[in-house]
Scaffold this motif. Structure first.
Motif, short mmCIF file in Angstrom:
data_model
loop_
_atom_site.label_atom_id
_atom_site.label_comp_id
_atom_site.label_asym_id
_atom_site.label_seq_id
_atom_site.Cartn_x
_atom_site.Cartn_y
_atom_site.Cartn_z
N VAL A 1 0.69 -1.01 0.22
CA VAL A 1 -0.11 -0.16 -0.27
C VAL A 1 0.72 1.34 -0.05
CG1 VAL A 1 -2.21 1.31 1.39
CG2 VAL A 1 -2.00 -0.88 1.25
N GLY A 2 0.33 2.03 -0.69
CA GLY A 2 2.04 3.21 -1.40
C GLY A 2 1.14 3.90 -1.87
N SER B 1 8.88 11.36 -0.25
CA SER B 1 9.60 9.90 0.30
C SER B 1 10.94 10.23 0.97
CB SER B 1 9.23 8.98 -0.62
OG SER B 1 10.62 8.55 -0.93
N THR C 1 13.24 8.39 0.32
CA THR C 1 14.19 7.29 -0.58
C THR C 1 14.37 8.99 -2.30
OG1 THR C 1 12.99 5.62 0.36
CG2 THR C 1 14.25 5.41 -1.68
N ALA D 1 14.61 11.50 -2.32
CA ALA D 1 15.47 12.60 -1.85
C ALA D 1 16.98 12.13 -1.77
CB ALA D 1 15.13 13.73 -0.77
N ALA E 1 20.71 10.33 -1.93
CA ALA E 1 21.96 11.09 -2.82
C ALA E 1 21.56 9.92 -4.11
CB ALA E 1 23.22 10.57 -2.36
N MET F 1 23.90 7.96 -1.46
CA MET F 1 25.40 6.85 -0.86
C MET F 1 25.16 6.18 0.17
SD MET F 1 27.85 11.03 -0.45
CE MET F 1 26.59 11.50 1.12
N ALA G 1 -2.88 4.31 3.34
CA ALA G 1 -3.45 3.75 4.61
C ALA G 1 -4.01 4.20 5.76
CB ALA G 1 -2.98 1.99 5.23
N TYR H 1 27.18 17.82 0.65
CA TYR H 1 27.94 16.53 -0.70
C TYR H 1 27.62 16.94 -2.15
CZ TYR H 1 23.56 14.60 0.07
OH TYR H 1 22.56 13.52 0.26
N ARG I 1 19.18 8.31 8.35
CA ARG I 1 19.96 9.44 7.47
C ARG I 1 21.22 8.28 6.33
NH1 ARG I 1 23.26 13.28 10.56
NH2 ARG I 1 24.41 11.92 11.02
C1 LIG Z 1 17.70 14.92 1.20
C2 LIG Z 1 18.19 13.50 2.15
C3 LIG Z 1 19.05 12.49 1.96
C4 LIG Z 1 19.47 11.28 2.19
N1 LIG Z 1 20.79 10.69 1.80
C5 LIG Z 1 20.92 9.44 1.71
C6 LIG Z 1 22.07 9.00 1.63
O1 LIG Z 1 23.25 8.91 0.70
N2 LIG Z 1 22.10 7.30 1.60
C7 LIG Z 1 21.50 7.10 2.69
O2 LIG Z 1 21.62 5.39 3.00
N3 LIG Z 1 20.03 7.82 3.10
C8 LIG Z 1 19.86 8.96 2.76
N4 LIG Z 1 18.49 9.62 2.92
C9 LIG Z 1 17.67 8.48 4.39
C10 LIG Z 1 16.87 7.23 3.58
O3 LIG Z 1 17.03 7.73 2.27
C11 LIG Z 1 16.07 6.98 4.57
O4 LIG Z 1 16.87 6.65 5.55
C12 LIG Z 1 15.45 6.38 4.23
O5 LIG Z 1 15.13 6.19 2.42
C13 LIG Z 1 14.23 5.07 4.47
O6 LIG Z 1 13.30 5.06 3.74
P1 LIG Z 1 11.74 4.60 4.00
O7 LIG Z 1 11.80 3.47 3.05
O8 LIG Z 1 11.56 4.02 5.64
O9 LIG Z 1 11.22 5.41 4.19
P2 LIG Z 1 10.36 6.63 2.44
O10 LIG Z 1 11.39 6.44 1.49
O11 LIG Z 1 10.44 8.21 3.02
O12 LIG Z 1 8.98 5.58 2.34
C14 LIG Z 1 8.11 5.93 3.22
C15 LIG Z 1 6.94 5.34 1.83
O13 LIG Z 1 5.28 5.12 2.24
C16 LIG Z 1 4.96 5.71 1.76
N5 LIG Z 1 4.03 6.48 3.24
C17 LIG Z 1 3.75 7.59 4.13
N6 LIG Z 1 2.31 7.75 4.66
C18 LIG Z 1 1.87 6.56 3.92
C19 LIG Z 1 0.51 5.48 4.00
N7 LIG Z 1 -0.61 6.32 5.26
N8 LIG Z 1 1.04 4.70 3.62
C20 LIG Z 1 0.94 3.98 2.87
N9 LIG Z 1 2.21 4.98 2.34
C21 LIG Z 1 2.33 6.40 3.27
C22 LIG Z 1 5.79 7.50 1.39
O14 LIG Z 1 4.54 8.14 0.79
C23 LIG Z 1 6.70 6.94 1.28
O15 LIG Z 1 7.19 6.95 -0.15
C24 LIG Z 1 18.94 10.78 3.18
C25 LIG Z 1 17.58 11.08 2.74
C26 LIG Z 1 17.41 13.40 2.73
C27 LIG Z 1 16.06 13.25 3.23
#
Ligand SMILES: Cc1cc2nc3c(=O)[nH]c(=O)nc-3n(C[C@H](O)[C@H](O)[C@H](O)COP(=O)(O)OP(=O)(O)OC[C@H]3O[C@@H](n4cnc5c(N)ncnc54)[C@H](O)[C@@H]3O)c2cc1C
Length: 479
Positions: A32-33, A40, A42, A44, A46, A48, A197, A280, A370
């Motif tokens: 679900v998403g 997100s 992810t 945003a 890099a 890295m 959700a 960076y 991060r």
């Molecule tokens: C600017 C920036 C730079 C970064 N650089 C790095 C890097 O270089 N290397 C690294 O390892 N990490 C980096 N990170 C950290 C990394 O992006 C995160 O730790 C990781 O992407 C988190 O993944 P996630 O799947 O938990 O969250 P997310 O990628 O935020 O995914 C969550 C998803 O759930 C969806 N969602 C939200 N609410 C609901 C809901 N109610 N129902 C269903 N879906 C929903 C959102 O739309 C989103 O698509 C960076 C982060 C940022 C912001």
């Protein structure tokens, strides 16, 4: 077995991928998403694959921190085979996702530059990185900053020392997500729902369904909540009777630029600074047929209780200025492609929240802050093991999602760290104290202020994680 996964970022999708790799043909997975993935992290990133480059002075002091670092190093190693597996699953279509689809190919090489743009906190972090590389015998080279390709900072903010960490690389996260989307959508066992959700429903001590935005209920045998920074909103609406700490948004801005004359061949970054990841630039190659000369520059960070959707002008202004001053002054003539804002899932105690909850069929994976992209091949394997009832390293249970808050810092350590990082952040934003003792006086004001806040929230024998000070100050985080 029907598994319902809420969220569609790197953490949710890599776990879904792992489950499909292992599951039996009768298994079902519902993801679900919203397709656009609003805010997100992810998208945003890099992204890295840094572990040594993320070290700061003191960040390996505790046993738990050293375990977290072990996970990070294991994740670097896991990426090669993970890329191979993912590429094999894409099959004949792999070329459409670009060079990073070639089996096991993860581009490597990260230069760390130690410049004078902020204060000497950054020198300490640089030295901590070098000490860890030596301690763990990780390959790296001292390099002259003048020899770093595409490193051309302004004279007054140039680095005097630099290293190349050979094994720390990067991937274009958009291509990786596209690839995961493609593989999962090809799998007949997987259903993808382009919606969000609202809440989870429980019956007889088990999670029984997920209510979607349109009111539809999706039932299942087990549920994984991996919706990044919004996990607390969903839990608050669900009333499951669990005690789970709050997850905040680490609001991060990054900027994609196109720079044909100055395309990068490796990441160039500073150490972490001022409670953020420093400045960076990372190569950001597109898919075949698309531009290969884009660069991602990053990244800002502020903690918020809200689901922020737009970048602040100050973040954009600082990033552009810092990258031109400190990485490549020729970027003044680069083209702006896209400004990203992503919400780093940042738990109140700042440690990841990963594993089974007290409700046996309910699992959470968030709080990666991060480095969730980098950690995802490893997290996905461990979470799939936990969900399938397999034994994992007992140390992993320290990160279980409904743990009590981890209080890693003493009050004194937390206040010292907060003062150092706050002053360091001020230098990042142009602080230039005059002759005299203004900087000492400002440090004292901050120290008094942080002492008072600790008293107010009852933090007498524990320390507030410095990045969470404002969340405690404004009552969003409860001790
Ligand atoms: C600017 C920036 C730079 C970064 N650089 C790095 C890097 O270089 N290397 C690294 O390892 N990490 C980096 N990170 C950290 C990394 O992006 C995160 O730790 C990781 O992407 C988190 O993944 P996630 O799947 O938990 O969250 P997310 O990628 O935020 O995914 C969550 C998803 O759930 C969806 N969602 C939200 N609410 C609901 C809901 N109610 N129902 C269903 N879906 C929903 C959102 O739309 C989103 O698509 C960076 C982060 C940022 C912001």
């Amino acid at each position: 077995m029907k598994t319902v996964i809420i969220g569609n970022g790197i953490v949710a999708l890599t776990i879904a991928f792992r489950l499909t790799q292992r599951g039996n043909p009768a298994d079902e997975i519902v993801i679900v998403g919203g397709r656009q993935r609003p805010s997100s992290a992810t998208l945003a990133a890099a992204a890295m694959l840094n572990s040594y480059a993320e070290i700061e002075a003191g960040s390996l002091d505790s046993e738990l921190d050293r375990y977290r670092f072990e996970l990070s190093r294991d994740a670097t190693a896991a990426w090669r085979s993970f890329e191979e597996e993912l590429s094999a699953s894409v099959g004949g279509d792999s070329s459409r996702f670009g060079a990073q689809s070639a089996a096991g190919r993860v581009s490597r090489g990260t230069f760390i530059v130690n410049n004078t743009a902020t204060d000497d906190l950054e020198d300490e972090s640089f030295e901590a990185i070098v000490a860890a590389l030596d301690h763990y015998q990780e390959p790296y080279q001292w390099v002259s900053p003048r020899d770093i390709p595409q490193y051309n900072p302004r004279q007054r903010t140039r680095a005097l020392r630099a290293i190349l960490i050979e094994n720390e690389g990067w991937l274009n996260p958009r291509l990786t997500l596209e690839k995961l989307d493609f593989v999962l959508q090809q799998d007949v066992r997987v259903t993808v729902l382009d919606t969000e959700a609202r809440r989870l429903l429980a019956t007889d001590g088990r999670v029984s369904g997920a209510e979607l935005d349109d009111g539809t209920i999706v039932d299942g045998d087990r549920f994984l909540l991996a919706a990044g920074a919004t996990v607390s909103d969903i839990l608050r609406a669900s009333d499951l009777g669990l005690s789970v700490q709050r997850v905040f948004s680490g609001v991060g801005t990054s900027i994609e630029i196109k720079s044909p004359e100055f395309a990068l061949t490796a990441c160039i970054r500073t150490p972490n600074r001022g409670l953020a990841c420093g400045v960076y630039s990372a190569p950001y190659p597109g898919a075949p047929g698309e531009d290969q000369d884009h660069v991602l520059i990053g990244a800002s960070n502020f903690i918020s209780p809200d689901r922020v959707t737009r970048p602040r002008l100050s973040a954009v202004d600082n990033l552009l200025r810092n990258v031109i001053d400190q990485i490549n002054s020729n970027y003044y003539r680069a083209e702006l492609v896209r400004v990203n804002v992503g919400l780093r899932p940042s738990s109140q105690d700042t440690y990841p929240m990963l594993g089974q909850t007290e409700i046996p069929n309910f699992f959470i994976a968030t709080g990666t802050k991060r480095d969730g992209f980098h950690l995802s091949p490893l997290i996905s394997t461990i979470l799939a093991d936990i969900m399938d009832g397999k034994a994992v390293d007992p140390r992993f249970s320290a990160l279980r999602p409904d743990r009590p808050l981890i209080r890693a810092l003493s009050r004194q350590q937390a206040i010292d760290k907060a003062v150092r990082h706050t002053i360091n952040a001020a230098y990042q934003h142009g602080f230039a104290p005059p002759d005299g003792r203004l900087d000492d006086q400002i440090a004292k004001l901050h120290r008094d202020n942080f002492e008072r806040l600790h008293d107010q929230v009852g933090a007498h024998d524990w320390g507030i994680p410095p990045e969470m000070l404002d969340m405690y100050r404004y009552g969003h985080a409860v001790a």
